[in-house]
Design an enzyme around this catalytic site. Sequence first.
Site, PDB file in Angstrom:
ATOM      1  N   ASP A 150      -6.203   2.534  -2.337  1.00  0.00           N
ATOM      2  CA  ASP A 150      -7.327   2.446  -1.398  1.00  0.00           C
ATOM      3  C   ASP A 150      -7.466   3.702  -0.535  1.00  0.00           C
ATOM      4  O   ASP A 150      -8.364   3.798   0.285  1.00  0.00           O
ATOM      5  CB  ASP A 150      -7.295   1.169  -0.541  1.00  0.00           C
ATOM      6  CG  ASP A 150      -6.025   1.013   0.259  1.00  0.00           C
ATOM      7  OD1 ASP A 150      -5.185   1.931   0.258  1.00  0.00           O
ATOM      8  OD2 ASP A 150      -5.883  -0.051   0.903  1.00  0.00           O
TER       9      ASP A 150
ATOM     10  N   ARG B 255       0.750   5.800  19.578  1.00  0.00           N
ATOM     11  CA  ARG B 255       0.376   4.387  19.358  1.00  0.00           C
ATOM     12  C   ARG B 255       1.422   3.715  18.467  1.00  0.00           C
ATOM     13  O   ARG B 255       2.054   4.375  17.634  1.00  0.00           O
ATOM     14  CB  ARG B 255      -1.022   4.274  18.723  1.00  0.00           C
ATOM     15  CG  ARG B 255      -1.150   4.991  17.400  1.00  0.00           C
ATOM     16  CD  ARG B 255      -2.491   4.741  16.754  1.00  0.00           C
ATOM     17  NE  ARG B 255      -2.557   3.414  16.156  1.00  0.00           N
ATOM     18  CZ  ARG B 255      -2.083   3.115  14.951  1.00  0.00           C
ATOM     19  NH1 ARG B 255      -1.493   4.017  14.189  1.00  0.00           N
ATOM     20  NH2 ARG B 255      -2.193   1.897  14.486  1.00  0.00           N
TER      21      ARG B 255
ATOM     22  N   THR C 275       1.770  -1.194  10.630  1.00  0.00           N
ATOM     23  CA  THR C 275       2.248  -1.460   9.265  1.00  0.00           C
ATOM     24  C   THR C 275       3.715  -1.079   9.068  1.00  0.00           C
ATOM     25  O   THR C 275       4.300  -1.397   8.046  1.00  0.00           O
ATOM     26  CB  THR C 275       1.421  -0.664   8.219  1.00  0.00           C
ATOM     27  OG1 THR C 275       1.575   0.730   8.502  1.00  0.00           O
ATOM     28  CG2 THR C 275      -0.035  -1.048   8.239  1.00  0.00           C
TER      29      THR C 275
ATOM     30  N   ASN D 201      -6.427   9.644   7.083  1.00  0.00           N
ATOM     31  CA  ASN D 201      -5.475   9.397   5.997  1.00  0.00           C
ATOM     32  C   ASN D 201      -6.151   9.141   4.641  1.00  0.00           C
ATOM     33  O   ASN D 201      -5.467   8.882   3.650  1.00  0.00           O
ATOM     34  CB  ASN D 201      -4.536   8.239   6.354  1.00  0.00           C
ATOM     35  CG  ASN D 201      -5.263   6.909   6.543  1.00  0.00           C
ATOM     36  OD1 ASN D 201      -6.339   6.692   6.002  1.00  0.00           O
ATOM     37  ND2 ASN D 201      -4.673   6.011   7.321  1.00  0.00           N
TER      38      ASN D 201
ATOM     39  N   SER E 163       0.797  -1.226   0.000  1.00  0.00           N
ATOM     40  CA  SER E 163       0.000   0.000   0.000  1.00  0.00           C
ATOM     41  C   SER E 163       0.835   1.285   0.000  1.00  0.00           C
ATOM     42  O   SER E 163       1.572   1.545  -0.939  1.00  0.00           O
ATOM     43  CB  SER E 163      -0.928  -0.065   1.211  1.00  0.00           C
ATOM     44  OG  SER E 163      -1.931   0.890   1.111  1.00  0.00           O
TER      45      SER E 163
ATOM     46  N   ASP F  87      -1.710   1.335  -3.602  1.00  0.00           N
ATOM     47  CA  ASP F  87      -2.650   0.296  -4.057  1.00  0.00           C
ATOM     48  C   ASP F  87      -4.055   0.874  -4.246  1.00  0.00           C
ATOM     49  O   ASP F  87      -5.026   0.131  -4.352  1.00  0.00           O
ATOM     50  CB  ASP F  87      -2.665  -0.910  -3.112  1.00  0.00           C
ATOM     51  CG  ASP F  87      -3.133  -0.551  -1.717  1.00  0.00           C
ATOM     52  OD1 ASP F  87      -3.141   0.646  -1.362  1.00  0.00           O
ATOM     53  OD2 ASP F  87      -3.510  -1.477  -0.962  1.00  0.00           O
TER      54      ASP F  87
END
Length: 551
Positions: free
Chosen positions: A288, A503, A507, A380, A68, A286
Site C-alpha cells: 500500500d 509523536r 503502529t 512515506n 504492512s 502489503d
Amino acid sequence: MSNLPIENIRSFSDAHPKPSALHFQYGTAGFRTLGSTLDSVIFRVGILAGLRSKRLDGRTIGVMVTASHNPEEDNGVKLVDPRGEMLEASWEAHATVVANAPTTDALLEALDALVKTAKIDLSKPARVVYARDTRPSGPALISALEDGFKALGVEARDGGVTTTPILHYLVKAINTKGTKESYGEDSEDGYYTKLSGAFKKLIAGKTKPDPLIIDCANGVGASAAAKLATYLGDSLPLILENTDITTPGVLNHACGADYVKTQQKLPPSLIDRLQPGQRACSLDGDADRLMYYYLDERGQFHMLDGDKIAALVAAFIVELVKLAGLESDVKVGVVQTAYANGASTKYLAERLPVKCVPTGVKHLHHAAEHYDIGVYFEANGHGTVLFSQQTQETFAKYEPSTPAQSTALNHLINLTQLINQTVGDALSDMLLVEVVLTHKSYAGAEWNSLYADLPNRLVKVVVSDRNTFKTEDAERRLVSPPGLQAKINELVLRYEGGRSFVRPSGTEDVVRVYAEAALKSQADELAFRVAGLVYDEAGGDPSKRPSEFLP
Ligand code: G16
C-alpha cells in the site's frame, strides 16, 4: 431481535484466551504487534467484523491480516468499512474494549454492551471478506479469525493471500455490485482488468515507457506485481526484484518502501541492478506504499517520495481540469501530514489549497473527501486521489467544446478508473506515476526538479511508555510530557530552516522524531538532539543513550 449465540461464542472463545499481561490498542492502522501474541485479538475481530456488518444492514466488511511495513515477526489486523475505507473511528474504541476483555465472561459482557450501545439488530445477516499477506504467522491467525466468524455465524468470503489495497477494492466492489456506483468486478481479475485497461487507454499513442524495476519487499506485492505484469503485457515492462516470499526473515528486510524512506538509500540488493537514469520503485510488505528513486549519471541516489508523487500528480490533474475547461466547476486540493517536506508544502501551497492532518490514512482520506478532487499522500508513500461522486457525475455529463477539451476529459475519466480510490495502493499509484511521466516525457531527474527537498531525518526512540506523549495541531506540537515542546522549540531556533516534531507511533512501540534543516548535517544533528531530549524526558536508561536510537 435475536440474541448473541452465547454458548457458541463461549466455547470458541475458551480456545482463544487473552494473554493476561498484554494490553492491545486499535492504533493508526488497526491492531499491530508481535504476531505470536495476536490469537485472541484476531478471533475477537472476527466477531466484531460480523457485528459491524449486522449494524450496517448486512453490508460486507473487510478484514485484512497484515503488519504492512513492520518486521516479519509482527502481524496485525485492520477492519475495512463498506465503501472500502478504514473503520469508522467510534468503532476503534469498541474494538479496543472487546480485544482487552480479560476472560470469556468479560468478552460476552463487552459484546452485549456493544450490541446495546451501537443498537445492533442481531437478526440481520453478517457478511465479511478477509485476506492476509505472506507473513509466516498469517495462516494460524486466519484460522483464529475464522473461529470468530463461526462463533457469531458470519457469511465469510476468503480473499486469500493478497495486498491490502486489493482487499479494500474487493470490499467496495462487493458492496456496489449492481448499483450505479459499481466499482468493478468483485474479483482480483476485476481489479487487474480495471487498472490495466485504464492504463493502456491513458498511454495510447504515447512513447512506450522503458522497463521499470520494482522492489517487492519480499512480500505479497511480488505475486500481485507479477499478475499485474501479465495484464499490462508490453504496455509497461516490469522487472521484479525482492520477490522471495518463502525464506524466513526477508520480508521488508533491507528492502521495501519503508527502508528506502527511512534510510534514504538504495536497497542493497539493487546496487548492481539499477542503471543510472533508470526508474525504480519500492513497495512495502502489503503493497500500500510506494517510493520511487533513480541514480543520476554520477551514481548518486535520488528519492522520489510520497510528497514528490503528490506534487507530480496534483499538477497533472490541475492541468487536465484546466485543459478540459472545468476549472471553475472542479476544485483540486491536497492533504498532507506534518512529515511532508517543507519544500513540498511550499511548492503545493503556491498552486493549490493544502491541508495538514494527523498521521494515518484515515485522517487524510476524510480530509480529501472535502475537495472535488482530493490528492492525499503521506511522505512515506501512502496515498491516493479521490474524485467526489459529484465530480464523477460532472465528468459524465460535461460536453466539451473542442477536441483538446474532449481528450483532457477522457484522460480524467480514465484516471478515475486507474486510481484505487478506496485507499493508498502502491500498484495503482505506480501506474498513475507512469502515466504522468509518459505524458510529460519526464525521467526521474525532471520529476525531481519540481522542487528541492529540504534535508530531513526521521529517528525512532524506544521509551518505556509512548502513551505519555500527546500532541495537538495535527501532531506538530507536544502537549505532554509538559515542558518538552518548549525545549524542542529552543533547539529548533538554533538551526537554519529548522523544524522538528515528536509523536508516538500508532503502529510500533516507539516515539518518532522528525527534523529538517537547511543542511543535511544540521537536520541529522537536530533530529538526534531532539531524540536525546525525548529519551531523557521519557526516563530512558542513560547507558543505552544514544545507541538505542534506531534509524
Ligand atoms: C500505517 C498507516 C499510515 C501511517 C503508518 C505509520 O502504514 O496506514 O497512515 O503513516 O502506519 O504510522 P505510525 O507513525 O503511527 O506508526 P502501513 O503502511 O504500515 O499500514
